[in-house]
Design an enzyme around this catalytic site. Structure first.
Site, mmCIF file in Angstrom:
data_model
loop_
_atom_site.group_PDB
_atom_site.id
_atom_site.type_symbol
_atom_site.label_atom_id
_atom_site.label_comp_id
_atom_site.label_asym_id
_atom_site.label_seq_id
_atom_site.Cartn_x
_atom_site.Cartn_y
_atom_site.Cartn_z
ATOM 1 N N PHE A 101 -52.720 -31.083 -23.521
ATOM 2 C CA PHE A 101 -53.397 -32.381 -23.681
ATOM 3 C C PHE A 101 -52.424 -33.547 -23.816
ATOM 4 C CE2 PHE A 101 -56.048 -29.058 -25.776
ATOM 5 C CZ PHE A 101 -56.992 -28.957 -24.773
ATOM 6 N N GLY A 109 -53.575 -25.156 -18.148
ATOM 7 C CA GLY A 109 -54.816 -24.479 -18.513
ATOM 8 C C GLY A 109 -55.992 -24.925 -17.681
ATOM 9 N N ILE A 132 -65.040 -32.083 -4.708
ATOM 10 C CA ILE A 132 -64.689 -31.110 -5.747
ATOM 11 C C ILE A 132 -64.073 -29.894 -5.084
ATOM 12 C CG2 ILE A 132 -65.553 -29.694 -7.635
ATOM 13 C CD1 ILE A 132 -65.547 -32.764 -8.115
ATOM 14 N N PRO A 171 -64.984 -25.831 -7.846
ATOM 15 C CA PRO A 171 -66.134 -26.155 -8.715
ATOM 16 C C PRO A 171 -66.077 -25.538 -10.111
ATOM 17 C CG PRO A 171 -66.869 -25.581 -6.515
ATOM 18 C CD PRO A 171 -65.400 -25.291 -6.550
ATOM 19 N N THR A 211 -63.443 -24.490 -11.988
ATOM 20 C CA THR A 211 -62.455 -25.081 -12.894
ATOM 21 C C THR A 211 -62.749 -26.562 -13.120
ATOM 22 O OG1 THR A 211 -60.940 -25.357 -11.031
ATOM 23 C CG2 THR A 211 -60.624 -23.419 -12.407
ATOM 24 N N GLN A 214 -63.175 -28.438 -16.706
ATOM 25 C CA GLN A 214 -62.504 -29.688 -17.067
ATOM 26 C C GLN A 214 -63.488 -30.649 -17.724
ATOM 27 O OE1 GLN A 214 -59.380 -30.468 -17.268
ATOM 28 N NE2 GLN A 214 -58.655 -31.208 -15.316
ATOM 29 N N LYS A 233 -60.300 -36.733 -5.956
ATOM 30 C CA LYS A 233 -59.712 -37.650 -6.928
ATOM 31 C C LYS A 233 -59.560 -36.889 -8.252
ATOM 32 C CE LYS A 233 -62.981 -40.987 -6.381
ATOM 33 N NZ LYS A 233 -63.622 -42.332 -6.438
ATOM 34 N N GLY A 274 -59.055 -35.035 -14.877
ATOM 35 C CA GLY A 274 -58.685 -34.577 -16.220
ATOM 36 C C GLY A 274 -58.940 -35.627 -17.291
ATOM 37 N N GLU A 275 -58.616 -36.861 -16.990
ATOM 38 C CA GLU A 275 -58.753 -37.915 -18.000
ATOM 39 C C GLU A 275 -60.203 -38.400 -18.118
ATOM 40 O OE1 GLU A 275 -55.788 -37.959 -19.322
ATOM 41 O OE2 GLU A 275 -54.848 -37.035 -17.579
#
Lengths: 720, 326
Positions: free
Chosen positions: A246, A473, A610, A613, A615, A619, A682, A685-686
């Site tokens: 993180f 991860g 995507i 899908p 993973t 997220q 695109k 994660g954030e």
């Protein structure tokens, strides 16, 4: 129920399982702390018990005499690392400060600053001996409470953080409807499951291999090479698996360098695993941040002016900066916008990026304030956002490469049952609980960096892809395998993706939602290049889906490979590219006891096509859970009399447990953005976290009529 | 961790002989002690593992249930007799810790666990309980989790157990073995208030061993409730918890048992509030009045003033649930 329905995956593609799932659940996956080498020793750090000052005496005799102890390292006996002197004029403080270095002098800069490292032949013996190191100090006065020194905050150096002005930001004051409020988030600590760990092994006088918890094997390789003045190729960094980070392994922290130094001193491999307690002051944290939003709107809900101001903590020795106020500049169409970002030094370690980073902090304030404005205007918060939707980037005038934010609002509102939201807060009840709905949106830049990938068709028909990326991860190996399967046109079972080793072709550090785009783009390009090479080998008239193993055999080749470096196209410069998220939350609040439970979450991502899908869903779910923690629980508490954390463990620092997590629906707009990369993907994660804490706070307001502008929102604050 | 010796006697007699020596400490589940040893808060020279003793059974005795001190928290929580006759205890146990910890932790160990006050846990900070005379770090420090009843200038820590709150409410008795044989102590007298000796959590002598807890039969099974208010849904210590048990006859409260957790150095039995409920109708007005009585004498500190409001709200809520009115 079919698996498809259980996982709520949109039916665009099945998606493959995690390629390393079996290794992880069977324990076969090896994390940094699990590497054991012959003749290895264990290191344990001795943290300072004062916050600021100098060490006057340090007694290591008892520790040195303790059973199994090989070395006790302090500033008195640590060798000077050759790279620690380079290019710095010691008479002048470096611009923006500099990173912490251990055992270079007797200063203590924060509580928990390591003052010694004990190396012994077992972890237990090292731990015990560390407790025998005794120091006396010259204490100095200190300040760890950033809220007390907000007035001392200053603008960071560099143009990115200068005050921003578009039009006349003060216009907000003249609006008929306005909000002017302050928002506060406390220190939050990443606290991934995996503790920070490193094993350092000098394989020759000038060669070192480290098994490290890092988000970037190349950046750690460079940092160690620099500190020890080695050619980068003489440093090998191996990070096959990361148990969550993180952001706390984005940097090479001083304890990592110190462990490499210890291994060099005792000429044995050395392992260091930080304790949970030391995670709080060794590997960064999300800084305490005070924010103020000033926003005005016309009676029909058009923003007339917006100022987003933030003041955040940094350390006394180093500037830490993040994009806390950036979203205000481009998220909404508003002619008059100002942003002000300042940092104030306190006597803690340096903060670092924590998921979403500053944008998640900023979105809590901005998306809460817009919610407040919506109630004042008596407008649906989604409708208010749509009325101020930016069709082009208001910061630079560029068109968006893709933007499906309105679709995301609609998908999420439909799924959560937004129509059931009471427009008047505190009016919906069920079995004595108050029910409320809230939403918040998030945005983060969708970019593509440079990466190099080697693609090799092996004689056994397996396509091997190699690059020095890590997987913290999120399922990078799985996503890359899927991208390669699509690009090369072979089943994923015929593909092997190798990562986590600095000796592989270079890739960037995993962070900032860039890896699927950057490394995926390079994987895609490498696959196409290798395919092309095969076509040339086969000649005209050959199948475009040949039996590759047979081709190699026929041509007498062991393998065929290409190494491709690729990055974003120049076309990207003509567009603004962002990923968007919209989070919807339904909460229930027990008014008398303040107990708040999340009933339901719907998170929608506009993150292009995507690629993977399963993973991707993970997220989004993980981000939502992180947002629930941020909103309701997470707070690292310092007793400012001592400058010391008083909840530095997972019993005192709360993150959500399973019982706190409701059904979470992850929805994807799933429309490709081919300007960003050839997969049309695109980053996500954030955005999975950004805006989520505001959605929770807004839902609590809708349930109770109480507005919370300071996180976390614990029962004692909520009870009416 | 300091190096230590470890023995595992197989008879109670040898356990008692071993613990009479200085520097010894009993270990059962170890779920708290091992943590404290890792932090250097407790530094025994010798651990006496009592897991070989035959103290693991939950059995019926005349007028009640007998719970061996080595019975696991999860075992007691799921015990059929406990669930049927003393659901309050089962609920309290299940509100504590996590499934993994409940599988390790014993009844005796649960009673003997130390406070989770952060100043007690950090050897670099002052704490009169860990280091008498060093001062109370919490008094003017981070005291959100701390006591509102029965504290002293020396210590404002709370006892962390949920199980103990239910046992205090249910008139349990502790059976203690010592050199001179067994003695019986009311559960409510087992733990103590800090006074000027906060280093002592309870009235168990150094050379004594908890062998069992007994709970007498009662008429509360139909109307009891354990309510725990905490910062997350599971695996968190109580901000405030309430064990409420009512014997209701035709809408009138014949007798009541009430105790709170998270508010004092010991499970906080509310006898005055219990008395206030007797003979009253089981309704909101009675519960509110009892809560008011219960809160008499409460005092808050910098960070825990919310407990003055949360505790009575939790009492009313728990009684409402116990009465079946929620």
């Amino acid at each position: 129920m079919k698996q498809q329905e259980l996982l709520n995956i949109p039916p665009f593609t099945e998606g493959i399982n995690r390629v390393d799932g079996k290794l992880k659940v069977t324990g076969a996956a090896k994390y940094a702390a699990e590497f054991n080498l012959p003749n290895m020793a264990w290191a344990v750090l001795v943290p300072s018990t004062i916050t600021k000052g100098t060490i006057s005496t340090i007694d290591t005799k008892a520790a040195e005499r303790a059973p199994g102890v090989l070395k006790v390292i302090t500033y008195l006996n640590a060798p000077k690392l050759p790279g620690y002197d380079s290019g710095k004029d010691p008479s002048k403080p470096p611009t923006g400060g500099g990173p912490l270095r251990l055992f270079v002098d007797n200063t203590v800069k924060f509580n928990g600053h390591p003052i010694a490292m004990v190396v012994a032949d077992s972890f237990e013996r090292a731990t015990y001996a560390a407790s025998l190191v005794k120091a006396t100090y010259n204490k100095e006065s200190f300040q760890t409470d950033a809220s007390k020194v907000l007035d001392k905050a200053d603008t960071p150096k560099g143009p990115r953080f200068a005050d921003y002005k578009r039009g006349n930001p003060e216009e907000w004051q003249n609006a008929p409807v306005k909000v002017e409020e302050e928002y506060i988030i406390p220190i939050e600590v990443h606290n991934p499951m995996e503790l920070s760990a490193i094993v350092a092994h000098w394989t020759a006088d000038d060669k070192v291999t480290v098994y490290d918890k890092t988000q970037g094997v190349k950046s750690t390789q460079n940092a160690i090479a620099q500190a020890f003045k080695l050619p980068p190729d003489n440093v090998q960094v191996i990070t096959k698996f990361v148990g969550g980070a993180f952001g706390n392994a984005l940097r090479t922290w001083p304890h990592e360098t110190a462990t490499v130094m210890a291994a060099q001193m005792i000429k044995r491999p050395v392992k260091l695993v930080l304790t949970r307690e030391m995670q709080f002051n060794s590997v960064g944290f999300r800084p305490y941040t005070w924010q103020k939003i000033r926003i005005g709107a016309t009676a029909d809900g058009k923003f007339t002016g917006l100022i987003h101001e933030a003041r955040a903590q940094t350390s006394s020795f180093e500037e830490f900066t993040e994009g806390t106020v950036n979203m205000a500049r481009f998220m909404y169409a508003c002619p008059n916008v100002g942003t002000i970002y300042k940092i104030t030094p306190v006597d803690t370690n340096t903060p670092t990026w924590m998921r979403g980073p500053g944008e998640a902090t900023g979105a809590f304030a901005l998306e809460s304030a817009i919610d407040e404005l919506a109630y004042k205007l008596n407008l649906d918060p989604i409708e208010l956002r749509i009325r101020n939707h930016a069709d082009t980037d208001p910061e630079n005038g560029k068109p968006f490469s893709t933007k499906y934010l309105k679709e995301a609002y609609e998908m999420g509102a439909d799924k959560i049952g937004w129509k059931n939201r009471p427009s008047k807060p505190g009016t919906l009840t069920e079995d004595g609980w108050l029910i409320g709905y809230g939403m918040g949106s998030g945005v983060f830049g969708a970019g593509r960096g440079r990466a190099t990938v080697k693609a090799t068709m092996q004689s056994d028909g397996i396509l091997l892809l190699q690059t020095a990326v890590t997987d913290i991860g999120v399922g990078t190996g799985t996503a890359m395998t899927q991208i390669a399967a699509d690009a090369f046109g072979i089943p994923s079972s015929k593909i092997k993706f190798e990562l986590g080793d600095s000796s592989l072709p270079p890739s960037p550090t995993q962070g900032g939602s860039m890896i699927t785009s950057t490394v995926g783009g390079a994987v895609h390009d490498a696959c196409l290049a290798l395919k092309e090479k095969f076509q040339q080998l086969i000649g005209n008239g050959g199948s475009d889906k040949p039996d590759y193993a047979k081709v190699l055999k026929d041509k007498g080749l062991q393998q065929l490979d290409v190494t491709i470096t690729s990055s974003g196209s120049s076309e990207m410069r003509d567009f603004s590219s962002y990923s968007y998220s919209v989070h919807f939350v339904q909460v229930k609040v027990h008014p008398k006891t303040g107990v708040t439970r999340i009933n339901k979450v719907v998170s929608v991502a506009d993150s292009g096509h995507i690629v993977s899908p399963k993973t991707a869903r993970s997220q989004v779910v993980g981000g939502a859970i992180g947002g629930i923690g941020m909103a309701l629980m997470e707070e690292a508490v310092i007793d400012h009399r001592f400058g010391r954390y008083v909840n530095a463990d997972l019993a005192g620092y709360h993150v959500p447990v399973h019982a706190d997590i409701p059904q979470i629906d992850a929805l994807f707009v799933n429309k490709p953005d081919y300007k960003v990369n050839p997969m049309g993907a695109k980053g996500m994660g954030e955005i999975a976290l950004i805006g989520m804490s505001a959605a929770v706070a807004n839902a609590i307001y809708n349930a109770t009529g109480k507005r919370f502008r300071e996180l976390p929102i614990t029962p004692d604050k909520v009870m009416i | 961790m300091k190096q230590f010796q470890y023995i595992r006697p197989i008879t109670q007699q040898s356990v008692l002989a071993a613990i009479a020596q200085p520097g010894t400490k009993i270990i059962a589940g170890g779920s708290n002690l091992v943590d404290l040893m890792k932090h250097g808060v407790m530094t025994p020279d010798k651990l006496v593992d009592i897991n070989k003793l035959p103290l693991r059974n939950v059995s019926t005795v005349k007028n009640g249930v007998h719970i061996g001190s080595l019975a696991l928290n999860s075992q007691v929580a799921e015990d059929k007799q406990v669930v049927a006759k003393f659901p309050l205890l089962s609920q309290a146990l299940n509100a504590g810790a996590s499934a993994q910890l409940r599988n390790m932790a014993t009844v005796g160990g649960n009673m003997m666990q130390r406070t989770r006050c952060p100043y007690f846990y950090d050897v670099a900070l002052p704490c009169n309980k860990r280091n008498p005379g060093s001062g109370c770090g919490a008094l003017e420090g981070f005291n959100r989790m701390h006591a509102i009843f029965g504290m002293s200038e020396q210590c404002i820590a709370v006892h962390p157990s949920d199980m103990a709150v239910a046992m205090a409410a249910l008139d349990a008795t502790v059976i203690i073995a010592g050199k001179k044989g067994e003695r019986r102590l009311p559960f409510v007298d087992f733990h103590r208030l800090p006074g000027n000796t906060p280093q002592l959590d309870n009235n168990l002598a150094k050379d004594e061993l908890i062998v069992a807890v007994e709970i007498p039969e009662n008429n509360y099974a139909a109307h009891s409730h354990y309510l725990k208010i905490r910062d997350r849904a599971s695996y968190a210590f109580a901000l405030v918890s309430v064990a409420a048990a009512l014997d209701i006859d035709n809408g009138t409260i014949r007798s009541a048992r009430l105790a709170m957790g998270g508010v004092a150095h010991k499970p906080w039995r509310l006898t005055a509030a219990e008395k206030a409920l007797v003979g009253k109708p089981a309704n909101a007005a009675s519960f509110e009045q009892a809560a008011q009585v219960a809160m008499q004498g409460a005092k808050a500190f910098k960070d825990n003033a919310f407990k003055l409001k949360l505790a009575p709200a939790a009492i009313i809520e728990a009684l409402t649930h116990a009465a079946g009115l929620a």
